[in-house]
Design a protein around this motif. Sequence first.
Motif, PDB file in Angstrom:
ATOM      1  N   LEU A   1       2.667   5.960  -2.898  1.00  0.00           N
ATOM      2  CA  LEU A   1       3.590   6.849  -3.543  1.00  0.00           C
ATOM      3  C   LEU A   1       3.552   6.970  -4.996  1.00  0.00           C
ATOM      4  O   LEU A   1       3.894   7.955  -5.671  1.00  0.00           O
ATOM      5  CB  LEU A   1       4.929   6.053  -3.151  1.00  0.00           C
ATOM      6  CG  LEU A   1       5.487   6.496  -1.709  1.00  0.00           C
ATOM      7  CD1 LEU A   1       6.666   5.444  -1.337  1.00  0.00           C
ATOM      8  CD2 LEU A   1       5.725   8.017  -1.418  1.00  0.00           C
ATOM      9  N   ALA A   2       2.997   5.756  -5.771  1.00  0.00           N
ATOM     10  CA  ALA A   2       2.698   5.817  -7.086  1.00  0.00           C
ATOM     11  C   ALA A   2       1.933   6.884  -7.631  1.00  0.00           C
ATOM     12  O   ALA A   2       1.943   7.361  -8.572  1.00  0.00           O
ATOM     13  CB  ALA A   2       2.594   4.360  -7.830  1.00  0.00           C
TER      14      ALA A   2
ATOM     15  N   PHE B   1       0.716  -1.309  -0.002  1.00  0.00           N
ATOM     16  CA  PHE B   1       0.042  -0.336   0.008  1.00  0.00           C
ATOM     17  C   PHE B   1       0.943   1.447   0.070  1.00  0.00           C
ATOM     18  O   PHE B   1       0.494   2.388  -0.694  1.00  0.00           O
ATOM     19  CB  PHE B   1      -0.853  -0.155   1.059  1.00  0.00           C
ATOM     20  CG  PHE B   1      -2.143  -0.916   0.952  1.00  0.00           C
ATOM     21  CD1 PHE B   1      -3.195  -1.008  -0.069  1.00  0.00           C
ATOM     22  CD2 PHE B   1      -2.355  -1.807   1.833  1.00  0.00           C
ATOM     23  CE1 PHE B   1      -4.096  -1.478  -0.357  1.00  0.00           C
ATOM     24  CE2 PHE B   1      -3.533  -2.776   1.568  1.00  0.00           C
ATOM     25  CZ  PHE B   1      -4.286  -2.567   0.477  1.00  0.00           C
ATOM     26  N   ALA B   2       1.988   1.214   0.544  1.00  0.00           N
ATOM     27  CA  ALA B   2       2.859   2.394   0.603  1.00  0.00           C
ATOM     28  C   ALA B   2       3.431   2.670  -0.584  1.00  0.00           C
ATOM     29  O   ALA B   2       3.464   3.844  -1.095  1.00  0.00           O
ATOM     30  CB  ALA B   2       4.032   2.318   1.539  1.00  0.00           C
ATOM     31  N   LEU B   3       3.659   1.628  -1.404  1.00  0.00           N
ATOM     32  CA  LEU B   3       4.197   1.816  -2.809  1.00  0.00           C
ATOM     33  C   LEU B   3       3.009   2.300  -3.818  1.00  0.00           C
ATOM     34  O   LEU B   3       3.424   3.152  -4.592  1.00  0.00           O
ATOM     35  CB  LEU B   3       5.077   0.462  -3.358  1.00  0.00           C
ATOM     36  CG  LEU B   3       6.139   0.187  -2.714  1.00  0.00           C
ATOM     37  CD1 LEU B   3       6.547  -1.363  -3.144  1.00  0.00           C
ATOM     38  CD2 LEU B   3       7.350   1.127  -2.658  1.00  0.00           C
TER      39      LEU B   3
ATOM     40  N   VAL C   1       5.320   8.866   5.640  1.00  0.00           N
ATOM     41  CA  VAL C   1       4.554   7.937   4.699  1.00  0.00           C
ATOM     42  C   VAL C   1       4.205   7.002   5.248  1.00  0.00           C
ATOM     43  O   VAL C   1       3.122   6.256   5.079  1.00  0.00           O
ATOM     44  CB  VAL C   1       5.797   7.813   3.686  1.00  0.00           C
ATOM     45  CG1 VAL C   1       5.452   6.447   2.787  1.00  0.00           C
ATOM     46  CG2 VAL C   1       6.523   8.954   2.890  1.00  0.00           C
ATOM     47  N   ILE C   2       4.977   6.283   6.208  1.00  0.00           N
ATOM     48  CA  ILE C   2       4.599   4.937   6.895  1.00  0.00           C
ATOM     49  C   ILE C   2       3.165   5.249   7.678  1.00  0.00           C
ATOM     50  O   ILE C   2       2.282   4.520   7.477  1.00  0.00           O
ATOM     51  CB  ILE C   2       5.697   4.288   7.679  1.00  0.00           C
ATOM     52  CG1 ILE C   2       6.790   3.957   6.761  1.00  0.00           C
ATOM     53  CG2 ILE C   2       5.174   3.125   8.510  1.00  0.00           C
ATOM     54  CD1 ILE C   2       8.056   3.465   7.703  1.00  0.00           C
ATOM     55  N   ASN C   3       3.128   6.434   8.322  1.00  0.00           N
ATOM     56  CA  ASN C   3       2.205   6.561   9.167  1.00  0.00           C
ATOM     57  C   ASN C   3       0.759   6.782   8.507  1.00  0.00           C
ATOM     58  O   ASN C   3      -0.197   6.189   8.804  1.00  0.00           O
ATOM     59  CB  ASN C   3       2.335   7.957  10.277  1.00  0.00           C
ATOM     60  CG  ASN C   3       3.248   7.390  11.189  1.00  0.00           C
ATOM     61  OD1 ASN C   3       3.654   6.538  11.617  1.00  0.00           O
ATOM     62  ND2 ASN C   3       3.868   8.801  11.833  1.00  0.00           N
ATOM     63  N   GLU C   4       1.024   7.712   7.401  1.00  0.00           N
ATOM     64  CA  GLU C   4      -0.104   7.637   6.614  1.00  0.00           C
ATOM     65  C   GLU C   4      -0.602   6.572   5.795  1.00  0.00           C
ATOM     66  O   GLU C   4      -1.875   6.599   5.688  1.00  0.00           O
ATOM     67  CB  GLU C   4       0.187   9.023   5.493  1.00  0.00           C
ATOM     68  CG  GLU C   4      -0.965   9.457   4.609  1.00  0.00           C
ATOM     69  CD  GLU C   4      -2.246  10.203   5.274  1.00  0.00           C
ATOM     70  OE1 GLU C   4      -2.990  10.526   4.659  1.00  0.00           O
ATOM     71  OE2 GLU C   4      -1.890  10.538   6.473  1.00  0.00           O
ATOM     72  N   THR C   5       0.433   5.674   5.350  1.00  0.00           N
ATOM     73  CA  THR C   5      -0.194   4.472   4.923  1.00  0.00           C
ATOM     74  C   THR C   5      -0.901   3.771   5.736  1.00  0.00           C
ATOM     75  O   THR C   5      -2.088   2.978   5.232  1.00  0.00           O
ATOM     76  CB  THR C   5       1.223   3.782   4.368  1.00  0.00           C
ATOM     77  OG1 THR C   5       1.974   4.361   3.394  1.00  0.00           O
ATOM     78  CG2 THR C   5       0.954   2.370   3.447  1.00  0.00           C
ATOM     79  N   LEU C   6      -0.482   3.509   7.150  1.00  0.00           N
ATOM     80  CA  LEU C   6      -1.374   2.709   8.000  1.00  0.00           C
ATOM     81  C   LEU C   6      -2.604   3.428   8.372  1.00  0.00           C
ATOM     82  O   LEU C   6      -3.682   2.688   8.643  1.00  0.00           O
ATOM     83  CB  LEU C   6      -0.225   2.722   9.373  1.00  0.00           C
ATOM     84  CG  LEU C   6       0.966   1.883   8.956  1.00  0.00           C
ATOM     85  CD1 LEU C   6       1.699   1.750  10.291  1.00  0.00           C
ATOM     86  CD2 LEU C   6       0.350   0.036   8.776  1.00  0.00           C
TER      87      LEU C   6
END
Length: 160
Positions: free
Chosen positions: A94-95, A89-91, A126-131
Amino acid sequence: YASVLALSLPRLLLGRLHPGVRRAEQAALTLQSFARRLLQSHRKNSNSLKTVIALIDADEDYDSDVERERDLLVFLFGGYETTANTLTFALLELAQHPIEQKRLYDDLVAQSKVCARLQSTVLQSVINETLRLHPAPAVASIRKVDKDFRAGSCIIPKGS
């Protein structure tokens, strides 16, 4: 309870005849054996590190090593699955957000050491927003009920 058993009994009896069920049961036994060897290896080569294995091994609330072994597998697969899902989901995010992707890239490239990269506030964001957008629940489980269990008005029969 009788209706739950009546529905479960044919499935339990016929399920064992299906090759997929037999393979799944064999795979579960292989995983249990792996967890047993992992716990034994930890005890044989114990060190002072506070690893998940060490914490599980030291926890006196477990009734048996079988319970410890099952929890080791839960942590192993839960960690693998949730990490893989979060990275995916992070990738994806970011894409879909090239400006943020460039910002993260520039921040990581500016750091010469891996330790500094891991402490990047941009990476942490980025990690926090992804989670936040895609919480990572553990959905895999290989647990089996050892005895009949009542959950409110519902009975989960032994062996489920």
